[in-house]
Design an enzyme around this catalytic site. Structure first.
Site, PDB file in Angstrom:
ATOM      1  N   GLY A  33       0.611  -1.214   0.130  1.00  0.00           N
ATOM      2  CA  GLY A  33       0.065   0.355  -0.010  1.00  0.00           C
ATOM      3  C   GLY A  33       0.894   1.576   0.178  1.00  0.00           C
ATOM      4  O   GLY A  33       0.654   2.080   0.793  1.00  0.00           O
ATOM      5  N   CYS A  34       2.129   0.984  -0.554  1.00  0.00           N
ATOM      6  CA  CYS A  34       2.766   2.639  -0.538  1.00  0.00           C
ATOM      7  C   CYS A  34       2.631   2.515  -1.925  1.00  0.00           C
ATOM      8  O   CYS A  34       2.313   2.260  -2.969  1.00  0.00           O
ATOM      9  CB  CYS A  34       3.762   1.403  -0.572  1.00  0.00           C
ATOM     10  SG  CYS A  34       5.459   3.168  -0.787  1.00  0.00           S
ATOM     11  N   GLY A  35       3.596   4.638  -2.063  1.00  0.00           N
ATOM     12  CA  GLY A  35       3.409   5.048  -3.427  1.00  0.00           C
ATOM     13  C   GLY A  35       5.039   3.691  -4.142  1.00  0.00           C
ATOM     14  O   GLY A  35       4.747   4.110  -5.853  1.00  0.00           O
ATOM     15  N   THR A  37       4.932   0.985  -4.076  1.00  0.00           N
ATOM     16  CA  THR A  37       4.148  -0.371  -4.594  1.00  0.00           C
ATOM     17  C   THR A  37       3.610  -0.866  -6.469  1.00  0.00           C
ATOM     18  O   THR A  37       5.209  -1.501  -6.892  1.00  0.00           O
ATOM     19  CB  THR A  37       3.005  -0.366  -4.000  1.00  0.00           C
ATOM     20  OG1 THR A  37       3.383  -0.032  -2.610  1.00  0.00           O
ATOM     21  CG2 THR A  37       2.401  -2.126  -5.014  1.00  0.00           C
TER      22      THR A  37
END
Length: 176
Positions: A33-35, A37
């Site tokens: 759920g990371c920028g 990803t």
């Protein structure tokens, strides 16, 4: 040496990293759920291109940064397979910093305390500092920090999260 470590795989079994002797490795702490990803796509492209030449990616999900890797190992595996078609090896979720850090990450941080950075790194680290994250010392600063390891198990470079996988390709080619 990295080959001295054992890590838990997604089936809950201990796996020895000595099975990777003689291969070039890219070790990455990831989050779903990371920028960053979408870097899974670039990682998979590298893996597809070089796996037959002795290249492996070792994926270690980590939930220490704003809880961006929620879910259990099976949910993370499903997400990565369905959304990015990943086929490289994924291990059980771990901590990369603090007292509970996995021993393999304590080793990686000690052997490569500073990352090769790009123009976006300073901006990221300034933002993280403003949110109370430690961006000094050998700690992993964020998701998608990458460690490139040669065929002898020696850490060649540590790359900041902002360094996209395709920018590491020339380094990988040299080691293969």
């Amino acid at each position: 040496m990295i080959y001295n470590y054992k890590v838990k795989d997604t089936n809950g079994e201990m796996a020895s990293l000595d099975e990777y002797k003689g291969k070039v490795l890219l070790v990455v702490n990831t989050a779903t759920g990371c920028g960053f990803t979408p870097q899974y796509e670039g990682l998979q492209k590298l893996y597809d291109k070089y796996k037959d030449r002795g290249f492996e990616i070792l994926d270690f999900p980590c939930n220490q940064f704003f809880n961006q890797a929620p879910g259990d190992d099976e949910e993370i595996k499903s997400f990565c397979t369905l959304n990015y078609g990943t086929t490289f090896r994924r291990f059980s979720k771990i901590d990369v910093n603090g007292e509970g850090a996995d021993p393999v990450y304590k080793y990686l941080r000690t052997e490569a305390p500073e990352a090769d950075e790009d123009d976006k790194s300073k901006e990221l680290y300034d933002f993280l500092s403003s949110k109370g994250f430690n961006t000094s010392g050998d700690e992993i600063k964020w998701n998608f920090t990458k460690f490139l390891i040669d065929k002898d198990g020696k850490i060649v470079k540590r790359f900041a999260p902002t360094v996209e996988p395709e920018k590491i390709e020339k380094e990988i080619e040299k080691l293969l």
